[in-house]
Structures are given as C-alpha cells and as structure tokens.
Design an enzyme around this catalytic site. Structure first.
Site, PDB file in Angstrom:
ATOM      1  N   ARG A 237      -3.186   5.335  10.390  1.00  0.00           N
ATOM      2  CA  ARG A 237      -3.266   4.418  11.523  1.00  0.00           C
ATOM      3  C   ARG A 237      -2.656   5.115  12.733  1.00  0.00           C
ATOM      4  O   ARG A 237      -1.591   5.735  12.650  1.00  0.00           O
ATOM      5  CB  ARG A 237      -2.526   3.104  11.234  1.00  0.00           C
ATOM      6  N   GLU A 266      -7.839   2.559  20.444  1.00  0.00           N
ATOM      7  CA  GLU A 266      -9.203   2.930  20.070  1.00  0.00           C
ATOM      8  C   GLU A 266     -10.190   1.974  20.709  1.00  0.00           C
ATOM      9  O   GLU A 266      -9.964   0.765  20.688  1.00  0.00           O
ATOM     10  CB  GLU A 266      -9.353   2.911  18.540  1.00  0.00           C
ATOM     11  N   HIS A 285     -12.502   7.688  14.305  1.00  0.00           N
ATOM     12  CA  HIS A 285     -12.167   6.827  13.167  1.00  0.00           C
ATOM     13  C   HIS A 285     -13.327   6.777  12.171  1.00  0.00           C
ATOM     14  O   HIS A 285     -13.845   5.703  11.835  1.00  0.00           O
ATOM     15  CB  HIS A 285     -11.798   5.423  13.641  1.00  0.00           C
TER      16      HIS A 285
END
EC number: 1.1.1.79
Length: 324
Positions: A237, A266, A285
């Site tokens: 994370r 993000e 991601h």
C-alpha cells in the site's frame, strides 16, 4: 422476495447472472454522496453491497440501515471503516487468496526490471540511442544470489520467497509480526529485526497492508539505513511509505532504484518527481491486474456475498465474530 443488493463495480455477464440468481441487483456507478442521494430508496433497502475502490464509511452506513454484508473485490480493505461495520454487525468479505501468485509475479517483475533497467534501456532503444555496442552506462545489476529482504511474510511474501529462492538462489531475510516456520524450512529464510534487514538486503520488498501502525512505516530513517546500492520495491500500500522521504532518498543516492506499484495518492500526479527519475519504475497498481486473476477475484467476491447473506462465513471474512 429476493434480498436487494447494490453492485458498484461492473461484472462479467456470467457473474452478474450468478448474483441475480440469488438477489435483486441494483447497479450504480459509484458510492458518492450524490449517487446515494439520487438512489436513496435503493440504498435504504439494500442488504448487500459489492464492488471495489470506493470508501465505505459510517456516513454511508447511516443511509443503509438494512445492510448485512459487504463484499470487496480486493484483498485490501483499508477503504472500509471496519469498526463502523462491526458496530452495526455488518460482515466484511474480501478476496485474500485469489491474487497471491499474480501479485508475487508482479513483485518479481519489479525486481527484475529495476535491477536490469529494462524500462529505461528499452526507452533508450526506442529513442534511437542504440547506435553501437553497449557499454557500462547501459549495464544493470545481477539478481541471482543477491539478498532479498521481505517486509511482511504473508501469502504474497511466501510466494515471492519461493520465486526468489528456487528461481534465483537468493538468500531471504524477512521481518514480520511473528516467526514463519514454513518460510524458514522451505526457503532457509532468516527472521531479523527491520534495521538488520535494511542494512543487509540488496532488494527490500515491502508487502504490508495499510493500518494505523504501518502508515509511513518507511521514512527517511529507514531509507538512510539501506545500502546505497539497494533496490526498494513497494507493492503493498502506498501510504506505508513516506513518498517525500523516498523521493529525497533517491535524489540523494541513499538508495539506488525504486520499483513502485502503489503510491500515497492514486492515480499518481503527473507532476510527481518520481516520473522524471530514470531510477524509478512506476506502474499503475497492476499487482493483480491480469484477466484471469481479476475474473477470479470478482467470482470470489460474488460467492462471498452469497455466502455471507446465507450465514456462511467460514472463510474470507474480515470480522467473522459479527455472525456469532
């Protein structure tokens, strides 16, 4: 009459049909306050909630008095207010096992692409810079027999250790909340404190969930303890890392390279200094982003919601004591 559920993430047709066989399904684009207001009656009656990448907090739960279970198409659940869900006896289901191997593949890809400068040199070739036999300014560094430090020896950490140990003969150091006997027996992994791991590892791979305890676990102090030749990988994370401290460490040469699949914010801002650094591999991601795995995650989430609303919480439940 079938229970009513809200779907806030598109599903493949066959999975949508599976869900519809058990529930009356209402599809919405997101869980924004505007969407909730526009569909107030639907939210008020819904007993189930399924989707991903949206915050589920106390304010939303106030609008859903009949909610009994929510199912996320992810392993991470830091965007859910678990305390608020638990206080209301609402089950939270997730998909912890489906994506393990795929995320470990992504981690290994980041290890290889950073060490061998794959992205950087590929761009140089496309730019027409390969005009003669390459020299040292194109060289990378070996991966095999280098020391890999894994911070977080869960399912994904174990899968990464397997690849590194058997595929690349890498000595494994790890730091976790407890000793992992299987990792030590199968991969000859050595448990150590975080400082020792940082000081001795050639590659430091961070695979931690985001919690109050792990927020900004990695900052200036931690990067300063790493080898100047070290490569840092984060696929857990983003907020576990103080991104400004990471940028500074890269700029000052305290660490050599970073491979990043996750970020504090993000999508990553287009003006982030990380995007202008040749010694950074940044991907959006993609940890679990294969067609096969994303389908598997969605299927698992559908089955989780069906099970939860039928009172079956033997697996994949974050707060199973709610069902007691």
């Amino acid at each position: 009459m079938k229970p009513s559920v809200i779907l806030y993430k598109a599903l493949p047709d066959d999975l949508l049909q599976r869900l519809q066989a058990h529930f009356t399904v209402h599809q919405v684009a997101n869980l924004s306050p505007q969407t909730v207001v526009q569909n107030a009656a639907i939210f008020a009656e819904a007993e189930g909630l399924l989707g991903s990448n949206e915050n589920v907090d106390a304010a939303l739960l106030e609008k859903m008095p009949k909610l009994r279970a929510t199912s996320t198409i992810s392993v991470g659940y830091d965007n859910f207010d678990v305390d608020a869900l638990t206080a209301r006896k609402i089950l939270l289901m997730h998909t912890p096992t489906v994506l393990t191997e795929t995320v470990a593949d992504t981690l290994m890809a980041l290890v290889l692409s950073t060490a061998r400068r794959v992205v950087e040199v590929a761009e140089r070739v496309k730019a027409g810079e390969w005009t003669a036999s390459i020299g040292p300014d194109w060289y990378g560094t070996d991966v095999h027999h280098k020391t890999l430090g894994i911070v977080g020896m869960g399912r994904i950490g174990m899968a990464l250790a397997q690849r590194a140990h058997f595929g690349f003969n890498m000595p494994i150091l790890y730091n976790a909340r407890r000793h992992h006997k299987e990792a030590e027996e199968r991969f000859n992994a050595r448990y150590c404190d975080l400082d020792t791991l940082l000081q001795e590892s050639d590659f430091v791979c961070l695979i931690l969930p985001l919690t109050d305890e792990t927020h900004h676990l990695f900052g200036a102090e931690q990067f300063a303890k790493m080898k100047s030749s070290a490569i840092f990988i984060n696929a857990g994370r983003g907020p576990v890392v103080d991104e400004n401290a990471l940028i500074a460490a890269l700029q000052k040469g305290e660490i050599h390279v970073a491979g990043l699949d996750v970020f504090e914010q993000e999508p990553l801002s287009v003006d982030s200094p990380l995007l202008s650094m040749a010694n950074v591999v940044a991907v959006p991601h993609i940890g679990s982003a294969t067609h096969e795995t994303r389908y598997g995650m969605a299927a698992c989430a559908v089955d989780n919601l069906i099970d939860a609303l039928q009172g079956k919480v033997e697996k994949n439940c974050v707060n199973p004591h709610v069902a007691d």
